[in-house]
Design a protein around this motif. Structure first.
Motif, PDB file in Angstrom:
ATOM      1  N   ARG A 129       3.589  -1.165  -6.095  1.00 13.98           N
ATOM      2  CA  ARG A 129       2.377  -1.397  -5.292  1.00 13.98           C
ATOM      3  C   ARG A 129       1.318  -2.169  -6.085  1.00 13.98           C
ATOM      4  N   ARG A 130       0.666  -3.091  -5.438  1.00 12.81           N
ATOM      5  CA  ARG A 130      -0.474  -3.813  -6.017  1.00 12.81           C
ATOM      6  C   ARG A 130      -1.562  -3.907  -4.946  1.00 12.81           C
ATOM      7  N   ASP A 132      -5.282  -5.892  -3.616  1.00  8.74           N
ATOM      8  CA  ASP A 132      -6.170  -7.044  -3.745  1.00  8.74           C
ATOM      9  C   ASP A 132      -7.605  -6.514  -3.747  1.00  8.74           C
ATOM     10  N   TYR A 139      -0.298  -4.631  -1.261  1.00  4.04           N
ATOM     11  CA  TYR A 139       0.933  -5.435  -1.406  1.00  4.04           C
ATOM     12  C   TYR A 139       2.003  -4.621  -2.116  1.00  4.04           C
ATOM     13  N   HIS A 140       3.235  -5.153  -2.089  1.00  2.32           N
ATOM     14  CA  HIS A 140       4.319  -4.614  -2.915  1.00  2.32           C
ATOM     15  C   HIS A 140       5.046  -5.807  -3.514  1.00  2.32           C
ATOM     16  N   LEU A 141       5.344  -5.722  -4.824  1.00  2.00           N
ATOM     17  CA  LEU A 141       5.927  -6.885  -5.503  1.00  2.00           C
ATOM     18  C   LEU A 141       7.222  -7.341  -4.839  1.00  2.00           C
ATOM     19  N   LEU A 155      -4.331  -9.511  -8.318  1.00  2.00           N
ATOM     20  CA  LEU A 155      -3.883  -8.168  -7.899  1.00  2.00           C
ATOM     21  C   LEU A 155      -4.036  -7.144  -9.019  1.00  2.00           C
ATOM     22  N   THR A 156      -4.369  -5.920  -8.619  1.00  2.00           N
ATOM     23  CA  THR A 156      -4.530  -4.849  -9.615  1.00  2.00           C
ATOM     24  C   THR A 156      -3.611  -3.679  -9.256  1.00  2.00           C
ATOM     25  N   GLN A 157      -3.434  -2.791 -10.237  1.00  2.00           N
ATOM     26  CA  GLN A 157      -2.604  -1.602 -10.019  1.00  2.00           C
ATOM     27  C   GLN A 157      -3.507  -0.370 -10.071  1.00  2.00           C
ATOM     28  N   ASP A 161      -0.791   5.066 -10.379  1.00  2.00           N
ATOM     29  CA  ASP A 161       0.477   4.536  -9.856  1.00  2.00           C
ATOM     30  C   ASP A 161       1.544   4.342 -10.924  1.00  2.00           C
TER      31      ASP A 161
END
Ligand code: AP5
Length: 222
Positions: A129-130, A132, A139-141, A155-157, A161
């Motif tokens: 998961r990332r 914005d 998002y998901h990679l 994008l951040t984590q 997670d």
């Protein structure tokens, strides 16, 4: 008479897809999305006293104390936009005391959606998961990658997670889920959350359409 606005609770294990489905539900049904996790992360980001304390629990995958969470969610539910447009409550209640708190205030949903996802899939979803930070979009990679390099680069984590932390969050979920389900068992719709996000939404959409239709019929017969 005009039907009352729709009130929905969505629940499920960590990374079961609650936030992803909430985006699709609000787009179609215009409900106010109230996420307990997002409200808490906003406090953490603001470095408020509540935020500092909440972060200690979130890092351990434990429930943040009711003193912080309960009023925060109730106040948001009682704001005018939620009352007028209806609401979609995500990640709350997570314990019998939180559920009882809502019942005490006469706050009861029309439907309780439970996303059912197998554990191996949950871990994969968390790790990829990332977020914005500019738009709040999830998002998901692999499953939901960003559309261009500009978005990808910002994008951040989430701090909770990691595989290790999601296991702690899953334990907390298992300890509490039955208590919460027992409060809403008469209005629970269990959804297979292992499928693609479109297929998961199709199940939720069918359930919500059914509730809306039923309420229309009930208001006609009054
Ligand atoms: P919270 O933020 O609520 O976290 P959570 O319940 O662990 O759920 P997540 O936000 O991780 O996942 P999600 O179900 O929204 O999945 P998403 O759509 O992002 O809570 C965090 C912490 O805050 C808790 O641990 C606790 O400490 C505290 N807290 C929160 N509420 C509290 C309360 N009521 N009381 C006390 N403390 C509280 O999807 C995940 C990933 O999978 C994404 O990358 C997405 O793109 C991908 N994905 C989604 N659906 C699909 C699909 N169908 N197919 C493929 N990939 C998909």
């Amino acid at each position: 008479a005009k039907a009352e606005p729709l009130k929905v609770i969505i629940s499920g294990a960590p990374a079961s897809g609650k936030g992803t489905q909430c985006e699709l539900i609000t787009q179609k049904y215009g409900l106010v999305h109230i996420s307990a996790g997002d409200l808490l992360r906003a406090e953490v980001a603001a470095a408020s006293e509540n935020g500092k304390l909440a972060k200690e629990y979130m890092e351990k995958g434990q429930l943040v104390p009711n003193e912080i969470v309960v009023m925060m969610v109730k106040e948001r539910l009682l704001q005018l936009d939620s009352q007028q447009k209806g609401w979609l409550l995500d990640g709350y209640p997570r314990s019998s005391s939180q559920a009882a708190g809502l019942e005490d205030y006469g706050i009861r949903p029309d439907v309780f959606i439970l996303l059912d996802v197998s554990e191996d899939i949950l871990v994969e979803r968390v790790v990829g998961r990332r977020l914005d930070p500019l738009t709040g979009k999830i998002y998901h990679l692999v499953y939901s990658p960003p559309k261009n390099d500009e978005i990808a680069s910002r994008l951040t984590q989430r701090f909770d997670d990691t595989e290790e932390k999601v296991k702690l969050r899953l334990c907390t979920h298992h300890e509490n889920v039955d208590d919460v389900l027992s409060v809403y068992k008469d209005i629970t719709v269990k959804v297979n959350g292992n499928l693609t996000k479109e297929n998961v939404f199709a199940q939720i959409d069918a359930a919500l359409t059914h509730v809306v239709e039923q309420r229309k019929m009930n208001s006609r017969s009054v």
